[in-house]
Motif scaffolding. Structure first.
Motif, short mmCIF file in Angstrom:
data_model
loop_
_atom_site.label_atom_id
_atom_site.label_comp_id
_atom_site.label_asym_id
_atom_site.label_seq_id
_atom_site.Cartn_x
_atom_site.Cartn_y
_atom_site.Cartn_z
N HIS A 1 1.02 -0.86 0.16
CA HIS A 1 -0.45 0.13 0.46
C HIS A 1 1.12 0.82 -0.13
O HIS A 1 0.54 1.94 -0.46
CB HIS A 1 -0.87 0.05 1.46
CG HIS A 1 -1.58 0.90 1.19
ND1 HIS A 1 -2.80 0.49 0.41
CD2 HIS A 1 -2.02 2.43 1.77
CE1 HIS A 1 -4.04 1.78 0.62
NE2 HIS A 1 -3.37 2.66 1.13
N TYR B 1 3.25 4.57 -4.57
CA TYR B 1 2.87 6.03 -5.07
C TYR B 1 3.44 6.56 -3.30
O TYR B 1 3.35 6.65 -2.43
CB TYR B 1 1.01 5.91 -4.33
CG TYR B 1 0.89 7.85 -4.53
CD1 TYR B 1 1.72 8.74 -6.15
CD2 TYR B 1 0.28 7.98 -4.11
CE1 TYR B 1 1.27 10.43 -5.71
CE2 TYR B 1 -0.11 9.16 -3.17
CZ TYR B 1 0.25 9.84 -4.63
OH TYR B 1 0.25 11.99 -4.39
N GLU B 2 4.09 7.92 -4.04
CA GLU B 2 4.66 8.53 -2.88
C GLU B 2 3.58 9.68 -2.12
O GLU B 2 2.96 10.49 -2.78
CB GLU B 2 6.11 9.14 -2.90
CG GLU B 2 6.89 10.49 -2.04
CD GLU B 2 7.90 10.78 -1.66
OE1 GLU B 2 8.92 10.95 -1.04
OE2 GLU B 2 7.93 11.01 -3.38
N LYS B 3 3.00 9.52 -1.20
CA LYS B 3 1.77 9.52 -0.66
C LYS B 3 1.59 11.63 -0.63
O LYS B 3 3.13 11.79 -0.44
CB LYS B 3 1.32 9.61 0.48
CG LYS B 3 -0.33 9.68 0.91
CD LYS B 3 -0.81 9.20 2.67
CE LYS B 3 -1.71 9.80 2.68
NZ LYS B 3 -3.00 10.27 1.67
N ARG C 1 -4.34 6.43 -12.92
CA ARG C 1 -4.42 5.14 -13.00
C ARG C 1 -3.47 4.99 -13.89
O ARG C 1 -3.05 5.57 -15.04
CB ARG C 1 -5.65 4.94 -13.61
CG ARG C 1 -5.62 3.24 -14.23
CD ARG C 1 -6.84 2.80 -14.84
NE ARG C 1 -6.30 1.31 -15.59
CZ ARG C 1 -6.70 0.40 -14.65
NH1 ARG C 1 -7.50 0.67 -13.58
NH2 ARG C 1 -6.83 -0.78 -15.57
N TYR D 1 -2.66 -0.09 -11.97
CA TYR D 1 -2.20 1.28 -10.75
C TYR D 1 -2.67 2.12 -10.28
O TYR D 1 -2.93 2.99 -11.17
CB TYR D 1 -0.67 1.03 -10.24
CG TYR D 1 -0.37 1.62 -9.00
CD1 TYR D 1 -0.16 0.42 -7.80
CD2 TYR D 1 -0.29 2.46 -8.46
CE1 TYR D 1 0.01 0.73 -6.65
CE2 TYR D 1 0.12 3.40 -6.94
CZ TYR D 1 0.70 2.51 -6.09
OH TYR D 1 0.61 2.83 -5.02
N GLU D 2 -3.49 2.12 -9.52
CA GLU D 2 -4.78 3.47 -9.17
C GLU D 2 -5.09 3.78 -7.43
O GLU D 2 -4.12 3.56 -6.41
CB GLU D 2 -5.78 3.21 -9.16
CG GLU D 2 -6.51 2.94 -10.72
CD GLU D 2 -7.73 2.82 -10.76
OE1 GLU D 2 -8.50 2.10 -11.66
OE2 GLU D 2 -8.80 2.78 -9.94
N PHE D 3 -4.01 5.66 -7.63
CA PHE D 3 -4.40 5.96 -6.06
C PHE D 3 -4.60 7.14 -6.18
O PHE D 3 -5.69 7.91 -7.39
CB PHE D 3 -2.90 6.24 -5.90
CG PHE D 3 -1.82 7.68 -6.82
CD1 PHE D 3 -1.76 6.89 -7.70
CD2 PHE D 3 -2.35 8.78 -5.98
CE1 PHE D 3 -0.66 8.36 -8.64
CE2 PHE D 3 -2.21 9.92 -6.93
CZ PHE D 3 -1.56 9.51 -8.55
N VAL D 4 -6.07 7.85 -4.87
CA VAL D 4 -6.57 8.66 -5.25
C VAL D 4 -5.66 9.30 -4.02
O VAL D 4 -5.16 9.04 -2.76
CB VAL D 4 -7.94 8.28 -4.50
CG1 VAL D 4 -8.38 9.48 -3.83
CG2 VAL D 4 -8.92 7.23 -5.55
#
Lengths: 735, 160
Positions: B39, B43-45, B133, B147-150
Motif C-alpha cells: 500500500h 505511490y509517494e503519498k 490510473r 496501479y490506481e491511487f486517489v
C-alpha cells in the motif's frame, strides 16, 4: 568429503568474472554474489537490469549489495581486480586476493546450516616488510522486503545500534548486522552515527574497522547478516551476536551437512554418457540447495533464486517426486504437511482462495496466497508417489479430509454442461474482492493461472484435464489403499470420460496434435504448445496418437536446439522474449523427454535429457528458468529454478532407468530404456522403504543388490524374481 | 457511497478473522505487513502536485512488476493523457521521456527503491481530489499491470 579434501568446486576461477552468478544456501538463509568475489550480482530481469547481490533469509531480501571498501596503507584495494582465485561450493564461497601493497585477503562466505543468517569472514595477511594500516568499510544497505512482493523496497526503516551490532526493522522484517571485532565507528547516510534510535530512509549504512598489521601478521574480521520475518526469528540481536562465537565452524559445519546428505542420496554411473552423469550430480545438488526450513511450521523447497525464493505450491509439487527419488522421504513428508496445513477451509476472496484450494505461495510469517487452477491438482499424485516410496499410509489417513476437500474443490471447478475442468478468472475474483478497499489499488490483468500463468489459455486447458485425470486416479488408488472408497465425495469416480474427451474433442487433425484448450462453447484454441505432451506421459492417448503428438512437438517450430518453446514460433502470437508465449522453458524440455520415453523412443528421450544436461553443466550447477525463443540466452530468468532440475532428475529415474518402487512389498520394477550404443550403467542407493537397492545393467544382464530387512520383489519387462536381504541377484536384461 | 465501503470493510474483518482462526494470528499479522508494504511502497503519498504546465507525482518502486516497460499510459479521473503529454523520469536516468518515445525497442526500466517522477501536461490543474490510473506493459511478461491511487492534487508549494 568426511574429513577428506574438498571436492571439486562448482566454480573455480583465477580471475574475476562478474557474469558468473553464485548462490550458496542454508535452510533459512542464502547469499547471492558474483564470480568477482563481491556481493553484487547485476542480472537482466524482466528486460531491465537489477542487482541481486546480497543476503536473503526467510524469503526476505535482507540486504542489497554488501560492499567492502578496503584500503591498505592508504591505497584502495578492490576485491574484484585483486582476485587471484575463487572457489564456490554449494555450502560456501572462498576467494583469495592479493594487493600490490603486499596485503593478502582471504574471504569466506557461508550461510548458516539452519539459522537465518550468513557469515562473512575476511582474513588479512601482511606479506610486506613494513607495518600496514588496513581499513575495512563494510557497507550493507538494508533492503527488508519479502521477495514475493516483486520489485518493492521499503523506504522507511527503524535503526538502532549497540555494542552487539545494528538492528534494522521495516514492515515486519528485521536485519541484524554484527561483527567481531566491533567497528571503530559507523556512518548512516554518510554522517557519523553513534547508534541512537533513528527512523527514516537509509541510503548507506557503513561500519569502519581499522587494524595495524605488522609484517607477517594476520588480522581477521567476522561479520554476520542475520534476520528475516521478525516474528519468526528466535533470539534477535543477541543470538546474531552469538553466531560470531562459532565463526571457526561456519564453513566446516555447512560442509559436513552437505557431505552427509550427498552420502545418503543415490549415485549414477553412466560410462557411455559422462555428460548425463555429471548433470545428475549437479542437478541433485541444485535441488538440495532449494531446501528450506525457516521456521517450525514450514518445510519444503523454495521455487528458485534470486526472485522466487519462497515456497510456491506448484513448483514444490514438481520437485517432490525428485526429492523422493533422492531418498528424502522425510523431507517430502514434512513438505506435504506444510502445504496441506495451508489448504483453504473456506473461501477467502482477499487471498483468491476457494475452499479446498492449496496455496500458490507460502512464505514465513506465514504469508500465503492462492489463486491458481493447477496447484491443488498436483498433490494427490505426489501423495501417491510418497506412498510408493515409503509404503506408509499414515500420511494418507492423516490427510484424508484434505483429499476430500480437493475432490470438492475440483468438482466446483467443472463446467456443468461439459464436465470439463475450467481454468481462468482466478485473479479477477481477487480484484473484485479488493476494489472497494483503500485509496490504492493495483493488479495484473492475468486472465488465467495455469503453469503458463501469463498466457490466456481459457477455458479448458488440455494439461488441466490431464491433471484432473491423474489426480482422480491417484485419489481413487489412495482411497482404495486405506479402505475409504465409499467415503469419497461428489464425482470422484471413473475419470475415463475425460480421457475420451481428450481423444476426441481435443484432437487436432491438421497438426496430428491436441488443441491447447477449448472455449466454453467448445471452440478449439489452435495454439501449439508443449502442454499436450502431458497427455502422452499420463498414458491417456492410444499409442499411435501418442507417437504423433511427440513427433509433432519435436518439430523445429516448438523444439529449439536448447529446449522446447512454450509456443510454436509459427504462431501469430509468438514472441521470443515473452515469458509464456515463445520462450524456451526447461520444464517443457523435460516434459518432451518424459513423453518420448513414454512412447519408447529412448534415442530422442535421451537427446532431450542431454539438452537439459548441457545447460546445467554450462551453468555451473545452476539451471535457468527460461531462455529466449530465438537464441540460447537466458531472458527474464531466475538463474536457478527448481522445476528446471527436479523433473530432469525424475525422468532419469522413472524413464531412462524405468524404475517404479512399491515399498509396501517391497518391490522394484526396472524397465530401462537406454539408447543404442550404451553398454553399461549403474544406479546405487535407491531407497525403497527401509532398504536401498543397487542396480547394475549391461546389455546382457541386470543385477540387483538389496540392503533391506526382507526380500525385495524385482520385476523386469519379461521376468520377475526375488532378492534376499544383503543379497545380489542377476537377471537376463532382455528387451 | 458509504454502503459499499462499509460492506467491504466488514468483509475484510470477517476474512481477517477467518485467517486468524484457520491459520493463526501470526498469519494475519504477516499478511497485514505485506499489505501495508504494498500500500505504501509505490505511490509517494502527497507527491501529487500542480506544476508549471501540468501535474506531477512520484513513485518509489515499480508497481507489482519489476523490470523494463514498453508502454506507459496514465489516466486522470478516467481521461487518458495523450502519450506526447505524459513524461516519465526514472531515478538515475539522465532525462525524462514522453510516453510516445517508449516502445518495445526503447523500453524504460523503473528502478527499485528510487524515486521516479511522472509529469502530465495539458491536464486540468485545479486542486482537488483526483484518481490517477497508471497502466504499464512489461517487455517480458504480456499481461497489463495497473496501479490506481486517489489523492489531493495540491497546489505548488502546498504543505503535505
Amino acid at each position: 568429503l568426511n574429513g577428506r579434501a574438498d571436492p571439486p568446486p562448482l566454480v573455480r576461477l583465477d580471475h574475476a568474472d562478474r557474469s558468473v552468478p553464485l548462490l550458496v544456501t542454508g535452510l533459512s538463509a542464502a547469499v547471492v554474489l558474483a564470480g568477482d568475489g563481491t556481493l553484487r550480482c547485476p542480472r537482466e530481469t524482466r528486460g531491465g537490469l537489477i542487482d541481486w547481490g546480497g543476503v536473503y533469509s526467510h524469503g526476505v531480501r535482507l540486504t542489497g549489495p554488501w560492499d567492502l571498501h578496503i584500503s591498505a596503507g592508504g591505497d584502495p584495494v578492490d576485491l574484484a581486480t585483486t582476485l587471484t582465485s575463487l572457489e564456490a561450493w554449494r555450502w560456501s564461497v572462498r576467494s583469495r586476493h592479493r594487493a600490490p601493497s603486499g596485503l593478502q585477503i582471504e574471504q569466506s562466505i557461508t550461510p548458516f546450516v539452519e539459522a537465518p543468517g550468513v557469515g562473512r569472514r575476511i582474513s588479512f595477511r601482511n606479506t610486506g616488510n613494513s607495518n600496514l594500516r588496513v581499513v575495512v568499510e563494510s557497507e550493507a544497505t538494508p533492503f527488508l522486503a519479502p521477495v514475493l512482493v516483486e520489485g518493492v523496497k521499503p523506504y522507511e526503516y527503524e535503526l538502532e545500534a549497540g555494542p552487539e551490532g545494528v538492528e534494522c526493522r521495516s514492515h515486519g522484517c528485521r536485519l541484524d548486522l554484527v561483527s567481531s571485532p566491533g567497528p571503530d565507528s559507523r556512518t548512516l547516510n554518510g554522517r557519523p552515527w553513534s547508534g541512537e534510535r533513528w527512523t527514516g530512509e537509509v541510503d548507506s549504512l557503513l561500519s569502519r574497522h581499522e587494524v595495524l598489521l605488522e609484517p607477517g601478521a594476520i588480522g581477521r574480521l567476522d561479520q554476520v547478516a542475520y534476520g528475516g520475518v521478525a516474528n519468526a526469528i528466535p533470539g534477535g540481536r543477541a543470538l546474531a551476536a552469538a553466531t560470531l562465537g562459532t565463526a571457526d565452524d561456519w564453513e566446516p559445519s555447512a560442509r559436513r551437512v552437505w557431505a552427509q546428505w550427498i552420502a545418503r542420496t543415490p549415485s549414477f554411473s553412466f560410462p557411455s554418457d559422462p555428460l548425463l552423469e555429471s548433470a545428475y550430480e549437479l542437478a541433485r545438488g541444485a535441488v538440495r540447495a532449494l531446501y528450506t526450513h525457516p521456521d517450525p511450521e514450514i518445510t519444503g523447497l523454495v521455487a528458485g533464486f534470486p526472485w522466487y525464493c519462497s515456497l510456491w505450491g506448484r513448483d514444490l509439487a514438481w520437485m517432490l517426486p525428485a526429492v523422493l527419488w533422492l531418498g528424502d522421504a522425510e523431507w517430502a513428508e514434512q513438505s506435504l504437511r506444510t502445504i496441506f496445513r495451508y489448504q483453504a477451509t473456506h473461501p477467502i476472496p482477499l487471498l483468491a482462495a476457494e475452499a479446498g484450494e492449496l496455496p500458490m505461495q507460502l512464505s514465513p510469517g506465514p504469508v500465503f496466497l492462492f489463486g491458481t487452477s493447477d496447484t491443488t491438482l498436483y498433490y494427490p499424485e505426489v501423495l501417491r508417489q510418497f506412498v510408493g516410496h515409503t509404503g506408509s499410509l499414515e500420511l494418507v489417513q492423516e490427510l484424508w479430509p484434505h483429499l476430500c476437500e480437493i475432490v470438492r474443490w475440483a468438482d466446483g471447478k467443472r463446467d456443468p454442461a461439459s464436465g470439463l475442468f475450467v481454468n481462468g478468472g482466478e485473479v479477477l475474483a481477487l480484484r473484485d474482492a479488493t476494489e472497494e478497499l483503500g485509496s490504492v489499488h493495483y493488479g495484473i490483468d492475468a486472465m488465467d493461472t495455469t503453469i503458463w500463468d501469463s498466457a490466456d489459455r481459457r477455458d479448458h486447458a488440455v494439461d488441466l484435464q490431464v491433471l484432473l485425470c491423474v489426480a482422480r486416479r491417484a485419489i481413487l488408488g489412495l482411497a482404495g489403499a486405506v479402505g475409504r472408497l465409499g467415503e469419497l465425495p461428489g464425482s470422484a469416480v471413473d475419470p475415463s470420460w475425460i480421457e475420451a474427451e481428450l481423444r476426441t474433442r481435443y484432437a487436432w487433425p491438421q497438426e496430428r496434435y491436441l488443441y491447447d484448450s477449448l472455449a466454453r462453447d467448445g471452440t478449439p484454441v489452435r495454439k501449439l504448445r508443449p502442454n499436450a505432451l502431458r497427455a502422452v506421459s499420463a498414458g491417456l492417448l492410444d499409442p499411435a496418437a501418442a507417437r504423433s503428438v511427440v513427433e509433432r512437438a519435436l518439430r523445429p517450430d516448438l523444439r529449439a536446439p536448447w529446449g522446447v518453446r512454450t509456443l510454436s514460433d509459427q504462431d501469430p502470437g509468438y514472441d521470443p522474449q515473452a515469458y509464456h508465449e515463445g520462450q524456451v522453458w526447461t520444464i517443457a524440455t523435460a516434459w518432451a523427454a518424459d513423453a518420448a520415453f513414454a512412447i519408447g523412443d529412448a534415442e530422442r528421450g535421451t537427446d532431450l535429457l542431454r539438452t537439459i544436461a548441457t545447460r546445467i553443466v554450462a551453468e555451473n550447477g545452476l539451471a535457468n528458468e527460461c531462455y529466449r525463443g530465438d537464441r540460447p540466452e537466458p531472458f527474464n530468468s531466475c538463474f536457478l529454478l527448481g522445476f528446471s532440475v527436479a523433473p530432469f532428475l525424475s525422468v532419469l529415474f522413472e524413464r531412462l532407468w524405468g524404475l517404479t518402487v512399491d515399498a509396501s512389498g517391497p518391490g522394484l520394477r526396472i524397465e530401462p530404456r537406454f539408447p543404442s550404443g550404451w553398454e553399461r550403467a549403474a544406479v546405487r542407493g535407491v531407497r525403497i522403504g527401509p532398504g536401498r537397492a543397487d542396480v547394475e545393467w549391461t546389455a546382457a544382464a541386470l543385477s540387483v543388490t538389496w540392503s533391506g530387512p526382507g526380500p525385495l520383489e524385482v520385476a523386469l519387462t519379461r521376468t520377475t524374481g526375488t532378492v534376499g536381504p544383503g543379497q545380489t541377484a542377476s537377471f537376463v536384461a532382455g528387451p | 457511497v458509504r454502503a459499499p465501503r462499509l460492506r467491504a470493510d466488514l468483509s475484510l474483518i470477517r476474512e481477517g478473522a477467518d485467517v486468524a482462526i484457520g491459520f493463526g494470528v501470526r498469519s494475519l499479522e504477516g499478511l497485514g505487513d505485506v499489505a501495508e508494504l504494498l500500500h505504501h511502497a509505490v505511490y509517494e503519498k502527497g507527491s501529487l502536485r500542480v506544476s508549471e504546465d501540468g501535474i506531477s507525482f512520484t513513485i518509489r518502486n515499480p508497481p507489482l512488476r519489476m523490470g523494463a516497460f514498453r508502454s506507459f499510459q496514465v489516466a486522470v479521473d478516467g481521461m487518458w493523457v495523450p502519450p506526447p503529454n505524459g513524461w516519465v523520469h526514472p531515478g538515475g536516468a539522465p532525462a525524462a521521456l514522453t510516453f510516445a518515445q517508449i516502445d518495445r525497442d526503447h523500453p524504460v526500466t523503473l528502478p527499485i527503491g528510487v524515486r521516479t517522477r511522472f509529469l502530465l501536461r495539458s491536464v486540468d490543474r485545479t486542486p482537488r481530489r483526483i484518481r490517477v490510473r497508471l497502466e504499464l506493459r512489461s517487455v517480458a511478461i504480456p499481461p497489463l499491470v495497473w496501479y490506481e491511487f486517489v489523492d489531493e492534487l495540491r497546489p505548488v508549494g502546498a504543505a503535505l
